[in-house]
Design a protein around this motif. Structure first.
Motif, short mmCIF file in Angstrom:
data_model
loop_
_atom_site.label_atom_id
_atom_site.label_comp_id
_atom_site.label_asym_id
_atom_site.label_seq_id
_atom_site.Cartn_x
_atom_site.Cartn_y
_atom_site.Cartn_z
N LYS A 37 18.91 19.30 -57.35
CA LYS A 37 18.42 18.57 -56.17
C LYS A 37 19.32 17.38 -55.87
CE LYS A 37 14.20 18.55 -57.96
NZ LYS A 37 12.74 18.31 -58.13
N ILE A 38 19.75 16.67 -56.91
CA ILE A 38 20.69 15.57 -56.70
C ILE A 38 21.99 16.10 -56.10
CG2 ILE A 38 22.10 13.82 -57.87
CD1 ILE A 38 19.81 13.57 -59.92
N GLY A 39 22.40 17.28 -56.56
CA GLY A 39 23.60 17.90 -56.02
C GLY A 39 23.48 18.24 -54.55
N VAL A 40 22.28 18.65 -54.11
CA VAL A 40 22.06 18.92 -52.68
C VAL A 40 22.22 17.63 -51.88
CG1 VAL A 40 20.35 19.64 -50.96
CG2 VAL A 40 20.56 20.91 -53.11
N MET A 41 21.70 16.53 -52.40
CA MET A 41 21.89 15.24 -51.72
C MET A 41 23.35 14.85 -51.70
SD MET A 41 19.37 13.87 -50.21
CE MET A 41 20.26 12.35 -49.90
N GLY A 42 24.06 15.16 -52.78
CA GLY A 42 25.50 14.90 -52.82
C GLY A 42 26.23 15.71 -51.78
N ALA A 43 25.82 16.97 -51.62
CA ALA A 43 26.42 17.84 -50.60
C ALA A 43 26.19 17.27 -49.21
CB ALA A 43 25.84 19.25 -50.70
N LEU A 44 24.98 16.77 -48.96
CA LEU A 44 24.67 16.17 -47.66
C LEU A 44 25.52 14.92 -47.43
CD1 LEU A 44 22.97 15.91 -45.09
CD2 LEU A 44 21.24 14.68 -46.44
N THR A 45 25.71 14.12 -48.47
CA THR A 45 26.51 12.90 -48.34
C THR A 45 27.95 13.22 -47.96
OG1 THR A 45 25.15 11.76 -50.00
CG2 THR A 45 27.33 10.84 -49.56
N LEU A 46 28.57 14.16 -48.67
CA LEU A 46 29.95 14.53 -48.36
C LEU A 46 30.04 15.24 -47.01
CD1 LEU A 46 31.26 15.77 -51.84
CD2 LEU A 46 31.61 13.54 -50.75
N TYR A 47 29.04 16.03 -46.69
CA TYR A 47 28.96 16.70 -45.39
C TYR A 47 29.00 15.65 -44.27
CZ TYR A 47 26.67 19.18 -41.49
OH TYR A 47 26.35 19.70 -40.26
N LEU A 48 28.19 14.61 -44.41
CA LEU A 48 28.14 13.56 -43.39
C LEU A 48 29.45 12.79 -43.31
CD1 LEU A 48 24.51 12.22 -43.94
CD2 LEU A 48 25.36 13.54 -42.00
N ASP A 49 30.09 12.55 -44.46
CA ASP A 49 31.40 11.89 -44.45
C ASP A 49 32.39 12.70 -43.60
OD1 ASP A 49 30.56 9.84 -46.10
OD2 ASP A 49 31.26 10.80 -47.94
N PHE A 50 32.43 14.00 -43.84
CA PHE A 50 33.36 14.86 -43.11
C PHE A 50 33.04 14.92 -41.63
CE2 PHE A 50 34.53 18.93 -41.26
CZ PHE A 50 35.88 18.99 -41.55
N ILE A 51 31.78 15.13 -41.29
CA ILE A 51 31.37 15.26 -39.89
C ILE A 51 31.67 13.97 -39.11
CG2 ILE A 51 29.35 15.38 -38.38
CD1 ILE A 51 30.22 18.10 -39.31
N ASN A 52 31.42 12.84 -39.74
CA ASN A 52 31.67 11.57 -39.05
C ASN A 52 33.16 11.32 -38.84
OD1 ASN A 52 29.14 9.96 -38.46
ND2 ASN A 52 28.75 10.55 -40.58
N ILE A 53 33.98 11.69 -39.82
CA ILE A 53 35.43 11.58 -39.64
C ILE A 53 35.87 12.44 -38.47
CG2 ILE A 53 37.70 12.08 -40.66
CD1 ILE A 53 36.45 11.45 -43.40
N PHE A 54 35.35 13.67 -38.40
CA PHE A 54 35.69 14.59 -37.31
C PHE A 54 35.28 14.04 -35.96
CE2 PHE A 54 33.98 18.09 -34.63
CZ PHE A 54 35.20 18.59 -34.20
N PHE A 55 34.03 13.58 -35.84
CA PHE A 55 33.55 13.05 -34.56
C PHE A 55 34.36 11.84 -34.11
CE2 PHE A 55 28.96 14.81 -34.87
CZ PHE A 55 29.34 15.93 -34.16
N LEU A 56 34.65 10.94 -35.04
CA LEU A 56 35.37 9.72 -34.69
C LEU A 56 36.81 10.03 -34.26
CD1 LEU A 56 34.01 7.44 -37.54
CD2 LEU A 56 33.61 7.11 -35.09
N LEU A 57 37.46 10.93 -34.98
CA LEU A 57 38.82 11.33 -34.60
C LEU A 57 38.83 12.01 -33.24
CD1 LEU A 57 40.27 12.75 -37.95
CD2 LEU A 57 41.03 10.70 -36.75
N LEU A 58 37.84 12.85 -33.00
CA LEU A 58 37.76 13.55 -31.71
C LEU A 58 37.55 12.56 -30.57
CD1 LEU A 58 37.75 16.35 -30.39
CD2 LEU A 58 35.25 16.40 -30.70
N GLY A 59 36.70 11.57 -30.79
CA GLY A 59 36.46 10.55 -29.77
C GLY A 59 37.67 9.70 -29.49
N MET A 60 38.48 9.46 -30.54
CA MET A 60 39.68 8.63 -30.38
C MET A 60 40.82 9.36 -29.68
SD MET A 60 39.91 6.75 -34.09
CE MET A 60 41.62 6.28 -33.79
N SER A 61 41.07 10.59 -30.10
CA SER A 61 42.29 11.28 -29.69
C SER A 61 42.06 12.49 -28.79
CB SER A 61 43.07 11.74 -30.93
OG SER A 61 42.28 12.65 -31.69
#
Length: 236
Positions: free
Chosen positions: A208-232
Motif C-alpha cells: 500500500k505504501i508502494g502504491v502511494m509512492g507510485a502516485l507520488t512519482l506519477y504526479l511528479d512526471f505529469i506535472n513536469i510534462f504539463f509545465l513543459l507543455l505550457g512553456m514551450s
C-alpha cells in the motif's frame, strides 16, 4: 568465526537489497501502469471529437473531474493504511483514468509535435533525476523540505496569476515549477528507496505504501510534462 560473521553480514545485506529492489519494482510497476492507463484514456477521448468537444466546452464537468481527482488523492493520502491493497490500487487506477480525461483536453490545445517534444523532455528529465535519487549517496532530505515549501509558494502564485493573468509571470512560474518537480523526483525516489530498505518483505502494508509512492512519482512526471507543455508548446 570471523568468516561466519562476515558471511552473515553479507547475507543480510543481500536480503535487504533484494527486498529493496522488490519494493522499488512494485512502485515503478504501478507508476508505469498508471501512466499507460492515462495515455490510453487520453487517446480514446481525443479520438472521439464529440466527447472531446463536450469535455472542453463544459467547464463544470472539467472542474468536477479536477475536484474528483483531489478527493481521490486526499482519500488515498489519509486512509491508505485502512484500505486493502486491491482498493488502494483501484483508486490509483481510477485517478489515472480521470487524469486521462484531463490530459486529453489539455493536449488538444497544442500541436502533436509540441506534445511529443514535451513528453520526451519530461521523460528524460524524470528518468535522469530518478536514477540520481536512487544512486546518490547525498542526503536529499533538506532539499526535499525546501522544495516542498517552494511548491506551496508556487501553488499560491499560480492561483493569484489565474486571477490577474500575466504571461511573463506564468512563464516564470512554469520554469520554477519544472525545477521544483525535477528536484522532487530525486527526493521522492531516494525517500522511497529508504522505505524499501526498511521493508523487510513486501507485505500488504508495504504494498500500500508502494502504491502511494507510485502516485507520488506519477504526479511528479505529469506535472513536469504539463509545465513543459505550457512553456514551450505551440497551440494548434
Amino acid at each position: 568465526m570471523e568468516k561466519d560473521y562476515y558471511s552473515m553480514g553479507t547475507t543480510a545485506d543481500r536480503t535487504q537489497a533484494a527486498d529493496q529492489r522488490k519494493f522499488m519494482i512494485w512502485v515503478y510497476r504501478w507508476m508505469f501502469l498508471g501512466l499507460v492507463m492515462t495515455s490510453l484514456v487520453a487517446w480514446v477521448v481525443f479520438s472521439n471529437k464529440n466527447w472531446l468537444a463536450y469535455i472542453t466546452q463544459s467547464s463544470g464537468l472539467f472542474f468536477g473531474i479536477i475536484i474528483a481527482e483531489l478527493i481521490v488523492v486526499f482519500v488515498l493520502s489519509f486512509n491508505i493504511m485502512k484500505m486493502s491493497v486491491t482498493t488502494a490500487i483501484s483508486m490509483f487506477l481510477f485517478y489515472s483514468v480521470l487524469n486521462g480525461v484531463v490530459v486529453s483536453s489539455v493536449v488538444a490545445v497544442y500541436t502533436a509535435a509540441s506534445v511529443g517534444y514535451a513528453l520526451f523532455i519530461a521523460a528524460l528529465m524524470f528518468g535522469i533525476m530518478s536514477v540520481y535519487g536512487y544512486f546518490t549517496k547525498s542526503d536529499l532530505t533538506r532539499m526535499g523540505n525546501l522544495l516542498s515549501m517552494g511548491l506551496i509558494g508556487l501553488l499560491i502564485a499560480f492561483v493569484v496569476n489565474m486571477i490577474w493573468f500575466n504571461s511573463t509571470v506564468y512563464w516564470v512560474i512554469s520554469f520554477l515549477g519544472v525545477l521544483i518537480f525535477v528536484g522532487l523526483t530525486a527526493y521522492d525516489t531516494q525517500r522511497l528507496k529508504q522505505i524499501g530498505e526498511m521493508s523487510g518483505s513486501l507485505d500488504n502494508n508495504y504494498m500500500k505504501i508502494g502504491v502511494m509512492g507510485a502516485l507520488t512519482l506519477y504526479l511528479d512526471f505529469i506535472n513536469i510534462f504539463f509545465l513543459l507543455l505550457g512553456m514551450s508548446g505551440k497551440r494548434s
